[in-house]
Design an enzyme around this catalytic site. Structure first.
Site, mmCIF file in Angstrom:
data_model
loop_
_atom_site.group_PDB
_atom_site.id
_atom_site.type_symbol
_atom_site.label_atom_id
_atom_site.label_comp_id
_atom_site.label_asym_id
_atom_site.label_seq_id
_atom_site.Cartn_x
_atom_site.Cartn_y
_atom_site.Cartn_z
ATOM 1 N N CYS B 240 0.865 -1.184 0.000
ATOM 2 C CA CYS B 240 0.000 0.000 0.000
ATOM 3 C C CYS B 240 0.893 1.222 0.000
ATOM 4 O O CYS B 240 1.745 1.358 -0.865
ATOM 5 C CB CYS B 240 -0.983 -0.020 1.162
ATOM 6 S SG CYS B 240 -0.228 -0.133 2.782
ATOM 7 N N ARG B 245 -2.089 -1.009 5.562
ATOM 8 C CA ARG B 245 -3.323 -1.497 4.948
ATOM 9 C C ARG B 245 -3.089 -2.853 4.290
ATOM 10 O O ARG B 245 -3.943 -3.721 4.277
ATOM 11 C CB ARG B 245 -3.823 -0.499 3.886
ATOM 12 C CG ARG B 245 -4.456 0.741 4.460
ATOM 13 C CD ARG B 245 -4.799 1.747 3.368
ATOM 14 N NE ARG B 245 -3.654 2.515 2.907
ATOM 15 C CZ ARG B 245 -3.720 3.488 2.000
ATOM 16 N NH1 ARG B 245 -4.877 3.798 1.445
ATOM 17 N NH2 ARG B 245 -2.647 4.148 1.641
#
Lengths: 138, 290
Positions: B240, B245
């Site tokens: 990410c 994430r």
């Protein structure tokens, strides 16, 4: 000394745990949003989009006095505390008090270190929004 | 839940409610994006682990070392055989990141509370501001991190050259290269916008329901396998912007869908987007071949 710098003093002297406690106190004392503004908030106006949390923030200047109106959900206590600090610093003050305040509020408050470089983003945007609105309306 | 590839890595809020007092063998760990949220109230007997304050060492821009990890565990009353239950805000995003770091250091008994903090709160369950104080744990410092679940930039480049499978879990705007960073965020900015050539784009939060729980296996297969053409037997790298994430997607692919070999490239876009000589691509991903 600028109001923001006065508020920053205890933060600067505090260790990590005490800083969190100070922040928590500010998060708790943000007053409820005045009824006149709930419609604006619910329409999604004046939201700080850079912030991951739904932060509502407006600055108004009436008769030479700054009004800080903000609302942040309790699930986002850090942003809530920061908005509360800005309100404490600038609500009822002159526009100059905002415009002369240090531009790097997060560093002055010792929050950059607490939050780490990855999560200061939304808070910087909150402060930038406030200064910009005061500048436009002063 | 039972349909997941490794259903044992998830526990329900009911299970946690039944085990809040089993503090000798179970440690609840709240890991949040918001550094202050734990202090406003948490599940009774839960300790806090903060991803910046506790898991990272900014003097080397890396995770804490094996000894610091063992010390952190001991401070939190975690021993080698303690079952560690992670939960947190934002759909367990940071809980998955903390879980990933614990797996990096080889902790066996780690699980995630499905639905995270939000589900617990929404169910009206007990919260407290009281910080528990546990006897110090006894933790054997790992020899070295298990880097099979962590990818470094040169490995990612090799993987990309071999047209290996990758998932970019950022927003479509970031993936297409329309934005590189948010305003007022120079620290996290990248010189270039776009994605690693060949990556598929599945924003991380696609994997969760409204109530914060993970989607069913059937739904997840529809998204990642049928929708994006990802093959569970091929090596897969998730990334990410800073690797948090993507630890959520790493969790989903590894444990819920049973992909064989998934790693998290935590250097992610803040590294790749800035490096000299690294290829990038802009715009949408190519359509999936039938």
């Amino acid at each position: 000394m600028n109001r923001l710098e006065e508020i920053a003093e205890p933060f600067q002297m505090a260790d990590r745990d005490f800083r969190l406690e100070l922040l928590l106190e500010y998060a708790d004392k943000l007053p409820p949003l005045p009824d006149d503004y709930t419609e604006l908030r619910d329409q999604g106006l004046n939201m700080v989009h850079e912030c991951q949390s739904p932060v509502f923030l407006m600055a108004e200047v009436r008769d030479g006095t700054v009004h800080v109106i903000g609302d942040v959900p309790r699930e986002a206590p850090t942003a809530r505390a920061f908005v509360s600090i800005l309100r404490e610093a600038f609500h009822g003050e002159s526009p100059d008090e905002v415009l002369d305040a240090p531009p790097d509020a997060l560093r002055v408050l010792g929050l950059s270190q607490l939050l780490g470089m990855q999560r200061t983003q939304g808070l910087s945007a909150i402060y930038g929004r406030l200064r910009k609105q005061v500048e436009e309306k002063a | 839940m039972a349909d997941y590839a490794q259903p044992d890595v998830l526990v329900t809020t009911d299970w946690v409610a039944e085990h809040v007092n089993d503090t000798a063998s179970v440690r609840l760990v709240e890991a949040n994006e918001d550094v202050l949220l734990y202090e406003t109230g948490h599940i009774p007997n839960a300790v806090k682990i903060d991803w910046v304050q506790d898991l990272q060492d900014d003097t080397v821009r890396d995770f804490i070392g094996p000894d610091a990890f063992a010390n952190l565990c001991e401070e939190k009353g975690i021993s080698d055989d303690t079952t560690v239950v992670f939960y947190g805000d934002r759909n367990n995003w940071w809980a998955c990141y903390a879980f990933w770091v614990f797996k990096l250091y080889g902790h066996d008994n780690a699980v995630i509370m499905d639905g995270g903090r939000k589900k617990w709160v929404d169910e009206g369950r007990e919260m407290t501001k009281e910080k528990p104080d546990f006897e110090r744990g006894s933790y054997t410092a790992p020899d070295a991190p298990n880097v099979s679940i962590r990818s470094f930039r040169d490995e990612v480049l090799d993987h990309q050259k071999k047209q290996g499978q990758m998932v970019d879990v950022r927003s479509p705007e970031e993936f297409r290269g329309e934005i590189t960073h948010l305003p007022d965020l120079p620290e996290e900015s990248s010189m270039r916008g776009g994605h690693i050539p060949g990556a598929r784009n599945v924003p991380w939060s696609t994997a969760v329901n409204e109530d914060g729980t993970f989607k069913s296996r059937e739904e997840l297969e529809a998204i990642y396998e049928r929708g994006e053409g990802l093959d569970r037997s091929s090596e897969t790298i998730a990334y990410c912007r800073i690797g948090e994430r993507s630890s959520h997607t790493w969790f989903v692919l590894t444990y819920l869908l049973g992909f064989d070999n998934v790693s998290n490239y935590d250097g992610s876009w803040t590294e790749w987007g800035n490096l000299v000589g690294m290829p990038i691509e802009r715009g949408d991903a190519q359509p999936v071949e039938a």
